[in-house]
Design a protein around this motif. Structure first.
Motif, PDB file in Angstrom:
ATOM      1  N   TRP A 282      64.301  67.631  12.296  1.00 31.17           N
ATOM      2  CA  TRP A 282      64.040  66.269  11.854  1.00 31.17           C
ATOM      3  C   TRP A 282      64.040  66.116  10.334  1.00 31.17           C
ATOM      4  O   TRP A 282      63.969  64.993   9.847  1.00 31.17           O
ATOM      5  CB  TRP A 282      62.669  65.808  12.339  1.00 31.17           C
ATOM      6  N   HIS A 283      64.071  67.203   9.597  1.00 31.96           N
ATOM      7  CA  HIS A 283      63.853  67.056   8.158  1.00 31.96           C
ATOM      8  C   HIS A 283      64.566  68.139   7.357  1.00 31.96           C
ATOM      9  O   HIS A 283      64.882  69.226   7.856  1.00 31.96           O
ATOM     10  CB  HIS A 283      62.358  67.121   7.843  1.00 31.96           C
ATOM     11  N   SER A 284      64.811  67.819   6.089  1.00 30.19           N
ATOM     12  CA  SER A 284      65.189  68.804   5.069  1.00 30.19           C
ATOM     13  C   SER A 284      64.015  68.864   4.100  1.00 30.19           C
ATOM     14  O   SER A 284      62.877  68.587   4.487  1.00 30.19           O
ATOM     15  CB  SER A 284      66.477  68.356   4.370  1.00 30.19           C
ATOM     16  N   ASP A 285      64.253  69.179   2.842  1.00 24.83           N
ATOM     17  CA  ASP A 285      63.158  69.180   1.859  1.00 24.83           C
ATOM     18  C   ASP A 285      62.845  67.779   1.334  1.00 24.83           C
ATOM     19  O   ASP A 285      61.774  67.559   0.766  1.00 24.83           O
ATOM     20  CB  ASP A 285      63.521  70.081   0.669  1.00 24.83           C
ATOM     21  N   SER A 286      63.778  66.839   1.529  1.00 25.58           N
ATOM     22  CA  SER A 286      63.573  65.507   0.948  1.00 25.58           C
ATOM     23  C   SER A 286      63.992  64.360   1.862  1.00 25.58           C
ATOM     24  O   SER A 286      63.951  63.198   1.455  1.00 25.58           O
ATOM     25  CB  SER A 286      64.338  65.380  -0.379  1.00 25.58           C
ATOM     26  N   VAL A 287      64.393  64.656   3.096  1.00 26.35           N
ATOM     27  CA  VAL A 287      64.810  63.635   4.054  1.00 26.35           C
ATOM     28  C   VAL A 287      64.131  63.906   5.389  1.00 26.35           C
ATOM     29  O   VAL A 287      64.027  65.071   5.811  1.00 26.35           O
ATOM     30  CB  VAL A 287      66.342  63.623   4.244  1.00 26.35           C
ATOM     31  N   VAL A 288      63.686  62.847   6.066  1.00 19.72           N
ATOM     32  CA  VAL A 288      62.993  63.014   7.335  1.00 19.72           C
ATOM     33  C   VAL A 288      63.329  61.855   8.267  1.00 19.72           C
ATOM     34  O   VAL A 288      63.631  60.740   7.813  1.00 19.72           O
ATOM     35  CB  VAL A 288      61.456  63.108   7.115  1.00 19.72           C
ATOM     36  N   LEU A 289      63.294  62.114   9.571  1.00 22.29           N
ATOM     37  CA  LEU A 289      63.560  61.099  10.584  1.00 22.29           C
ATOM     38  C   LEU A 289      62.256  60.632  11.219  1.00 22.29           C
ATOM     39  O   LEU A 289      61.321  61.424  11.410  1.00 22.29           O
ATOM     40  CB  LEU A 289      64.462  61.661  11.686  1.00 22.29           C
ATOM     41  N   VAL A 290      62.214  59.348  11.592  1.00 22.30           N
ATOM     42  CA  VAL A 290      61.081  58.808  12.340  1.00 22.30           C
ATOM     43  C   VAL A 290      61.614  57.869  13.420  1.00 22.30           C
ATOM     44  O   VAL A 290      62.729  57.361  13.335  1.00 22.30           O
ATOM     45  CB  VAL A 290      60.081  58.038  11.436  1.00 22.30           C
ATOM     46  N   GLY A 291      60.800  57.622  14.440  1.00 24.79           N
ATOM     47  CA  GLY A 291      61.143  56.660  15.482  1.00 24.79           C
ATOM     48  C   GLY A 291      62.380  57.037  16.263  1.00 24.79           C
ATOM     49  O   GLY A 291      62.656  58.212  16.513  1.00 24.79           O
ATOM     50  N   ASP A 292      63.159  56.027  16.676  1.00 27.14           N
ATOM     51  CA  ASP A 292      64.329  56.268  17.504  1.00 27.14           C
ATOM     52  C   ASP A 292      65.368  57.155  16.836  1.00 27.14           C
ATOM     53  O   ASP A 292      66.152  57.816  17.520  1.00 27.14           O
ATOM     54  CB  ASP A 292      64.982  54.939  17.888  1.00 27.14           C
ATOM     55  N   ALA A 293      65.422  57.173  15.525  1.00 26.74           N
ATOM     56  CA  ALA A 293      66.360  58.068  14.844  1.00 26.74           C
ATOM     57  C   ALA A 293      66.071  59.518  15.184  1.00 26.74           C
ATOM     58  O   ALA A 293      66.975  60.344  15.275  1.00 26.74           O
ATOM     59  CB  ALA A 293      66.283  57.858  13.332  1.00 26.74           C
ATOM     60  N   ALA A 294      64.799  59.832  15.398  1.00 30.92           N
ATOM     61  CA  ALA A 294      64.388  61.203  15.720  1.00 30.92           C
ATOM     62  C   ALA A 294      64.351  61.462  17.210  1.00 30.92           C
ATOM     63  O   ALA A 294      64.675  62.567  17.665  1.00 30.92           O
ATOM     64  CB  ALA A 294      63.008  61.483  15.119  1.00 30.92           C
ATOM     65  N   HIS A 295      63.958  60.450  18.012  1.00 29.54           N
ATOM     66  CA  HIS A 295      63.664  60.735  19.421  1.00 29.54           C
ATOM     67  C   HIS A 295      63.798  59.499  20.304  1.00 29.54           C
ATOM     68  O   HIS A 295      62.896  59.183  21.082  1.00 29.54           O
ATOM     69  CB  HIS A 295      62.252  61.302  19.560  1.00 29.54           C
ATOM     70  N   SER A 296      64.903  58.790  20.214  1.00 24.21           N
ATOM     71  CA  SER A 296      65.097  57.629  21.080  1.00 24.21           C
ATOM     72  C   SER A 296      64.907  58.042  22.533  1.00 24.21           C
ATOM     73  O   SER A 296      65.440  59.058  22.980  1.00 24.21           O
ATOM     74  CB  SER A 296      66.499  57.059  20.876  1.00 24.21           C
ATOM     75  N   MET A 297      64.127  57.241  23.264  1.00 23.47           N
ATOM     76  CA  MET A 297      63.810  57.592  24.644  1.00 23.47           C
ATOM     77  C   MET A 297      63.894  56.369  25.546  1.00 23.47           C
ATOM     78  O   MET A 297      63.876  55.226  25.083  1.00 23.47           O
ATOM     79  CB  MET A 297      62.425  58.238  24.730  1.00 23.47           C
ATOM     80  N   LEU A 298      63.998  56.613  26.847  1.00 24.75           N
ATOM     81  CA  LEU A 298      64.054  55.523  27.810  1.00 24.75           C
ATOM     82  C   LEU A 298      62.701  54.824  27.890  1.00 24.75           C
ATOM     83  O   LEU A 298      61.673  55.364  27.491  1.00 24.75           O
ATOM     84  CB  LEU A 298      64.466  56.059  29.180  1.00 24.75           C
ATOM     85  N   HIS A 299      62.706  53.613  28.441  1.00 25.55           N
ATOM     86  CA  HIS A 299      61.523  52.768  28.396  1.00 25.55           C
ATOM     87  C   HIS A 299      60.563  52.962  29.563  1.00 25.55           C
ATOM     88  O   HIS A 299      59.534  52.292  29.631  1.00 25.55           O
ATOM     89  CB  HIS A 299      61.941  51.295  28.334  1.00 25.55           C
ATOM     90  N   HIS A 300      60.846  53.886  30.474  1.00 28.89           N
ATOM     91  CA  HIS A 300      60.054  53.999  31.696  1.00 28.89           C
ATOM     92  C   HIS A 300      58.595  54.353  31.448  1.00 28.89           C
ATOM     93  O   HIS A 300      57.731  54.024  32.260  1.00 28.89           O
ATOM     94  CB  HIS A 300      60.683  55.024  32.643  1.00 28.89           C
ATOM     95  N   GLN A 301      58.286  55.034  30.379  1.00 30.96           N
ATOM     96  CA  GLN A 301      56.909  55.406  30.092  1.00 30.96           C
ATOM     97  C   GLN A 301      56.303  54.613  28.934  1.00 30.96           C
ATOM     98  O   GLN A 301      55.188  54.871  28.514  1.00 30.96           O
ATOM     99  CB  GLN A 301      56.809  56.911  29.791  1.00 30.96           C
ATOM    100  N   GLY A 302      57.032  53.663  28.405  1.00 32.02           N
ATOM    101  CA  GLY A 302      56.487  52.818  27.355  1.00 32.02           C
ATOM    102  C   GLY A 302      56.195  53.557  26.064  1.00 32.02           C
ATOM    103  O   GLY A 302      55.218  53.268  25.382  1.00 32.02           O
ATOM    104  N   GLN A 303      57.059  54.512  25.680  1.00 31.25           N
ATOM    105  CA  GLN A 303      56.757  55.372  24.544  1.00 31.25           C
ATOM    106  C   GLN A 303      57.443  54.965  23.243  1.00 31.25           C
ATOM    107  O   GLN A 303      57.041  55.421  22.175  1.00 31.25           O
ATOM    108  CB  GLN A 303      57.170  56.818  24.868  1.00 31.25           C
ATOM    109  N   GLY A 304      58.478  54.141  23.294  1.00 36.42           N
ATOM    110  CA  GLY A 304      59.303  53.921  22.116  1.00 36.42           C
ATOM    111  C   GLY A 304      58.575  53.394  20.899  1.00 36.42           C
ATOM    112  O   GLY A 304      58.470  54.066  19.870  1.00 36.42           O
ATOM    113  N   ALA A 305      58.067  52.168  20.972  1.00 40.47           N
ATOM    114  CA  ALA A 305      57.406  51.569  19.816  1.00 40.47           C
ATOM    115  C   ALA A 305      56.130  52.312  19.450  1.00 40.47           C
ATOM    116  O   ALA A 305      55.832  52.526  18.272  1.00 40.47           O
ATOM    117  CB  ALA A 305      57.090  50.100  20.096  1.00 40.47           C
ATOM    118  N   ASN A 306      55.372  52.734  20.469  1.00 43.76           N
ATOM    119  CA  ASN A 306      54.126  53.449  20.195  1.00 43.76           C
ATOM    120  C   ASN A 306      54.381  54.754  19.458  1.00 43.76           C
ATOM    121  O   ASN A 306      53.678  55.100  18.501  1.00 43.76           O
ATOM    122  CB  ASN A 306      53.385  53.715  21.506  1.00 43.76           C
ATOM    123  N   SER A 307      55.398  55.488  19.889  1.00 41.12           N
ATOM    124  CA  SER A 307      55.714  56.744  19.210  1.00 41.12           C
ATOM    125  C   SER A 307      56.157  56.508  17.775  1.00 41.12           C
ATOM    126  O   SER A 307      55.830  57.291  16.873  1.00 41.12           O
ATOM    127  CB  SER A 307      56.801  57.502  19.980  1.00 41.12           C
TER     128      SER A 307
END
Length: 397
Positions: A282-307
């Motif tokens: 997810w990261h280098s020394d100066s760049v990092v991913l968050v949210g769907d860029a890092a872990h887009s997931m299906l909506h069945h467990q309601g995790q997207g926005a909360n994560s």
């Protein structure tokens, strides 16, 4: 990092969705200089309703924005799962209520993104900046946009969603994976819900190959009505007719059929459902991913926005606690990635093998594995109210 180092930190965030807006709020509270770059010429969120879990609402409280979210949402005590003909299967309180002393809040996506952006200082969000390239030079990174502008920052946060340019250029081109299902979403008036919206609690009706969610938005006088159905058409924005929708709800409670029959198709958001496979780094020394860029997931467990919200909180905590940006990003990934990897896996368990074989004879979609219908409950052992990680999170529309 000490206070002076944090105040000298220049942060550029790519994307002004949930993850980007939340990260901007969390990181600006550290004292850092934060700028958000969004490709759209105006901020706009489509879709319908979602549930913000107690740990997420607790995070908003820590950031001082709880009231801004609460005033455009409805508190909910429990969720209920029913048969197609509305016979009860299970009824359960939302997890985390006792842990965090908050309820789950049901909110429209548009209201949510507007509320998040509304708590950011004027001038922090820069519209019309579509990312063309990101160049990582070690202790800094440079963003170049299609409008000809470029910026260099000590930390770049890639919050640019499932089709992330930051991820594709630096961390692997994890392409969206078709789930084998469609989601048809609409917001209707409570008056048009035919008596099915009786309180502030989510109800999910489960049929063979089809799930229907009723998510009340009583503060709006509306209901988020979502039909999720197995379908082999992988077109990103499929063309769907009223007859197509009616076929998916055959055998359901007649009120559900009547609601579907009365939908304005121009107001129904129709999309094929995609996620991505877990990203190794997810990261280098100066760049990092968050949210769907890092872990887009299906909506069945309601995790997207909360994560996404808890990613933002976890990243800010790591920067506050670590001795350097490099150390903070490693700490952030070590804390958040095992949780979201598991949530991605569980979220793919939306259908039984028999249901999948009905639509995909002799095979199954790449992202589907057979599972029970009951929503999973996942709570990391290290979770503490003062530094929340995502616990059990139930169906999201």
């Amino acid at each position: 990092m000490n206070t002076s180092d944090l105040k000298n930190l220049n942060i550029a965030i790519v994307g002004a969705g949930y993850a980007g807006a939340a990260a901007a709020k969390a990181l600006s509270l550290l004292g850092a200089t934060v700028n958000v770059y969004e490709q759209a010429s105006r901020t706009r969120e489509v879709g319908a309703g979602i549930g913000l879990r107690p740990s997420t609402m607790d995070q908003f409280g820590q950031w001082g924005i709880f009231d801004a979210i609460a005033k455009v949402s409805s508190p909910s005590d429990y969720f209920e799962i029913l048969t197609p003909t509305a016979d009860p299967i299970m009824k359960e309180a939302w997890p985390e209520i006792d842990t965090f002393g908050q309820k789950t809040h049901l909110i429209h996506r548009c209201d949510f993104i507007e509320a998040l952006l509304g708590v950011l200082p004027d001038g922090m969000v820069h519209l019309g900046h579509k990312l063309e390239s990101v160049k990582d030079v070690g202790d800094k990174a440079t963003l170049t946009f299609t409008n000809g502008e470029s910026v260099t920052a000590d930390l770049v946060v890639g919050a640019d969603g499932i089709k992330s340019v930051v991820r594709a250029q630096l961390f692997g081109d994890n392409q969206p994976v078709f789930s084998g299902e469609h989601a048809y979403r609409a917001v209707i008036s409570v008056d048009d819900a035919l008596g099915m919206a009786v309180d502030d609690n989510l109800r999910m009706y489960i049929g063979r190959g089809t799930k229907i969610y009723f998510l009340p938005l009583r503060h709006r006088g509306q209901v988020s009505f979502d039909i999720t159905a197995l379908c082999p058409d992988s077109t990103w924005a499929p063309k769907v007719t009223k007859d197509d929708l009616l076929k998916t709800v055959e055998g359901f409670d007649e009120r559900i059929v009547s609601i579907t029959r009365g939908l304005d198709m121009d107001a129904v958001n129709c999309r094929a459902v995609y996620d991505i496979d877990p990203v190794d780094t997810w990261h280098s020394d100066s760049v990092v991913l968050v949210g769907d860029a890092a872990h887009s997931m299906l909506h069945h467990q309601g995790q997207g926005a909360n994560s996404a919200i808890l990613d933002a909180g976890g990243l800010a905590d790591a920067l506050r606690e670590a001795g350097s940006v490099k150390e903070a990003l490693a700490r952030y990934q070590a804390t958040r990635k095992p949780v979201t990897d598991e949530l991605q896996r569980i979220s793919r368990q939306g259908w039984t093998e028999d249901e999948i074989s009905d639509v995909f004879p002799g095979q199954k979609p790449a992202s589907q594995k057979p599972a029970s219908q009951k929503p999973a409950s996942q709570k990391p052992a290290s979770q503490k109210p003062a530094s929340p990680q995502p616990a059990s999170q139930k169906p999201e529309v």
